[in-house]
Design an enzyme around this catalytic site. Structure first.
Site, PDB file in Angstrom:
ATOM      1  N   ASP A  35      11.689 -41.856  -0.556  1.00  0.00           N
ATOM      2  CA  ASP A  35      12.273 -42.579   0.579  1.00  0.00           C
ATOM      3  C   ASP A  35      11.600 -42.164   1.893  1.00  0.00           C
ATOM      4  O   ASP A  35      12.233 -41.712   2.834  1.00  0.00           O
ATOM      5  CB  ASP A  35      13.789 -42.350   0.656  1.00  0.00           C
ATOM      6  CG  ASP A  35      14.545 -43.115  -0.414  1.00  0.00           C
ATOM      7  OD1 ASP A  35      13.876 -43.744  -1.262  1.00  0.00           O
ATOM      8  OD2 ASP A  35      15.778 -43.083  -0.412  1.00  0.00           O
ATOM      9  N   HIS A  61      13.136 -46.577  -2.126  1.00  0.00           N
ATOM     10  CA  HIS A  61      12.580 -47.350  -1.015  1.00  0.00           C
ATOM     11  C   HIS A  61      11.065 -47.482  -1.095  1.00  0.00           C
ATOM     12  O   HIS A  61      10.463 -48.100  -0.219  1.00  0.00           O
ATOM     13  CB  HIS A  61      12.986 -46.739   0.322  1.00  0.00           C
ATOM     14  CG  HIS A  61      14.358 -47.138   0.745  1.00  0.00           C
ATOM     15  ND1 HIS A  61      14.609 -48.142   1.659  1.00  0.00           N
ATOM     16  CD2 HIS A  61      15.570 -46.691   0.349  1.00  0.00           C
ATOM     17  CE1 HIS A  61      15.912 -48.288   1.815  1.00  0.00           C
ATOM     18  NE2 HIS A  61      16.515 -47.412   1.041  1.00  0.00           N
TER      19      HIS A  61
END
Length: 308
Positions: free
Chosen positions: A253, A286
């Site tokens: 992320d 992500h």
């Protein structure tokens, strides 16, 4: 809830107003499940409406009054809020479904104005605006035009050059960090150089296994950075720069949500090229195109290189 793929609108622009709707609410909540700001953080528009589950259901109040998704809030209780900061409008509306799951109701003003909720009954003026087409098909057409313009020459010479498969030394890394601090949100590499850096780091990742077992006497583990470039720099100040004697594990992320996704990922990529065995990078949820489109990384990079 948080809305990251925000529309662009200006409720104060009279020329864009197609029609006006004034609704008086006697009770809260109004039946609007989510609002969104414009891309500049100003204004508030209706993002998601509630649906009536039974006759008289509070979740259907706004819909019964004729409110539609996409309507912008023009005024609240006679106050023109069209160009207010989003959080200040939210404080004034106070349109919340309070959650008692933690054992107590929680409310906290978040806007700079410190507004208290508008007293009931409250009259809210909504406006329907003529805005650019943001349908899926239109976005695809825009993306195609952007792709054709991707390698256009920048308006000025980028401060950094990247030589593919060349040596990256400590000087290169420090210069990259310094230039990114001095030119936040600006082009640091040309599109071609940026792509070459990505390609070289991709080759490094391909040479590694999907799951890697590493052994260190000590290791700095960094959690979700989410585009917080200056948090990353503070970690380096506190723990030292990555090196064979000071290995780092970046635990996924790296981008989205924060304002400096590109600065974070370029720094990590350069460090991975500098110390491939001392810098480990796990993939988070992500690190995927669909979340990048929704949560900001693409919005950070598009003004710099339209094809990204």
């Amino acid at each position: 809830r948080r809305i990251d793929d925000c529309p662009t609108f200006d409720a104060s622009d009279a020329a864009s107003v197609r029609r006006t709707l004034i609704v008086t609410y006697e009770k809260r909540p109004f039946g609007i499940l989510a609002y969104a700001p414009s891309t500049d953080g100003k204004g508030a528009c209706v993002w998601q409406l509630g649906k009536e589950r039974y006759p008289g259901d509070y979740q259907g109040r706004a819909m019964r009054a004729g409110v539609q998704a996409g309507f912008a809030v023009k005024s609240v209780g006679g106050k023109d809020v069209a160009r207010w900061d989003f959080l200040d409008i939210m404080d004034l509306l106070d349109d919340k479904i309070l959650d008692n799951s933690s054992g107590k109701f929680r409310f906290q003003s978040r806007g700079a104005q410190g507004n208290t909720p508008a007293p009931l009954p409250v009259e809210i003026e909504y406006v329907e605006l003529s805005v650019a087409d943001t349908s899926h098909s239109n976005r695809l057409e825009v993306a195609q035009r952007d792709l054709e313009q991707c390698w256009s020459a920048p308006s000025s010479t980028p401060p950094m050059r990247y030589w593919p498969r060349g040596d990256i030394d400590d000087t290169f890394v420090q210069q990259l960090i310094r230039h990114q601090k001095d030119h936040l949100g600006e082009v640091i590499f040309s599109g071609e150089d940026a792509m070459r850096l990505v390609e070289d780091v991709t080759e490094l990742f391909k040479s590694e296994k999907t799951l890697n077992e590493v052994s260190f006497d000590n290791c700095i583990v960094v959690g979700d950075l989410h585009g917080q470039f200056f948090d990353l720099l503070r970690i380096f100040e506190a723990e030292g720069m990555p090196s064979p004697s000071n290995p780092y594990l970046f635990n996924g992320d790296f981008v989205d949500r924060g304002p400096y996704s590109m600065e974070v990922i370029f720094t990590l990529f350069a460090l991975k090229r500098r110390f491939p065995d001392a810098v480990s990078m796990n993939r988070g949820n992500h690190e995927s195109a669909d979340l990048n489109l929704r949560y900001g990384r693409c919005r950070n990079s598009r003004p710099l290189w339209p094809c990204w």
